[in-house]
Enzyme design. Sequence first.
Site, short mmCIF file in Angstrom:
data_model
loop_
_atom_site.label_atom_id
_atom_site.label_comp_id
_atom_site.label_asym_id
_atom_site.label_seq_id
_atom_site.Cartn_x
_atom_site.Cartn_y
_atom_site.Cartn_z
N SER A 73 -12.33 20.78 -35.75
CA SER A 73 -13.78 21.29 -35.67
C SER A 73 -13.84 22.68 -36.95
O SER A 73 -15.01 22.80 -37.40
CB SER A 73 -14.40 21.38 -34.39
OG SER A 73 -13.88 22.24 -33.51
N ASP A 222 -20.96 29.00 -28.05
CA ASP A 222 -20.06 28.51 -27.15
C ASP A 222 -18.74 29.50 -27.23
O ASP A 222 -17.90 29.34 -26.53
CB ASP A 222 -19.41 26.98 -27.75
CG ASP A 222 -18.96 27.15 -29.06
OD1 ASP A 222 -18.68 28.04 -29.67
OD2 ASP A 222 -18.66 25.84 -29.54
N HIS A 225 -16.60 28.49 -31.76
CA HIS A 225 -16.46 28.06 -33.14
C HIS A 225 -17.44 29.01 -33.99
O HIS A 225 -18.50 29.42 -33.41
CB HIS A 225 -17.48 26.62 -33.37
CG HIS A 225 -16.89 25.39 -32.58
ND1 HIS A 225 -16.92 25.18 -31.58
CD2 HIS A 225 -15.85 24.42 -33.24
CE1 HIS A 225 -16.28 24.13 -31.08
NE2 HIS A 225 -15.72 23.77 -32.14
#
Length: 249
Positions: A73, A222, A225
């Site tokens: 990601s 979060d 990221h």
Amino acid sequence: MPKSKTTQSLLNSTLSPYRNILKFCYFLLIFVAVGCGNNAKSKPAEDTGETRATETEAPETTSTKTILFFGDSITAGYGLDDTNDAFPGIIQQKIDSLGLNYEVVNSGVSGETTAGGKSRIDWILNQDIDVFVLELGANDGLRGVPISETKANLQAIIDAVRTKSPDTKIVLAGMQLPPNMGQEYTSQFKAIFTDLAAKNDLAFIPFILKDVGGVKELNQSDGIHPTAEGHKIVAGNVWEVLKPILDTE
């Protein structure tokens, strides 16, 4: 019976115009044949200059090289409004600004583990790749995958690239885990990348999230990221190792 003079004269006078026509056609055919021969001989002379010009002008050939980012990601640009803001896209902007003949391919998949990368590497290698940047492992660490398994999967990916394309330059991106995963596990996890880089003689980014990981304002809600601003720093970390490779390609 011999023909009479009167009959012969009459016959000659009758055929005379046709003889003249036949003679005219005969000379006309000779004239056309000679003319065509001259044209056939003269055409190459007329085209010579044009042909030479074409032969001397070397066609422009551009062979764009490929940098493929194979990751999770972080590579994919998870959570960004525009995936071009992810660090591979920023690398492409740097390349373009310098006029370098490289195209970036973003092969990041959110949630990808080293096992997932291992399963799709053969398909990825169906294209020509000049520089292969390997950024996987974070999801293994967050899930507590055994260290030996993660290391074996990464080695398998490296081996697959080298087997398929021995001339491809490989860059390994190192990853580190937050301390809440336990000191022993985090230390062993960090060592995976150092060991693999040394064993395989790879160009190495010690920690791809250097100066970004754990910095609240550079990460999304979060806490994992990077934001668009965080990706700019990540791109700088990658560029520091990648740029010398491009200079020697």
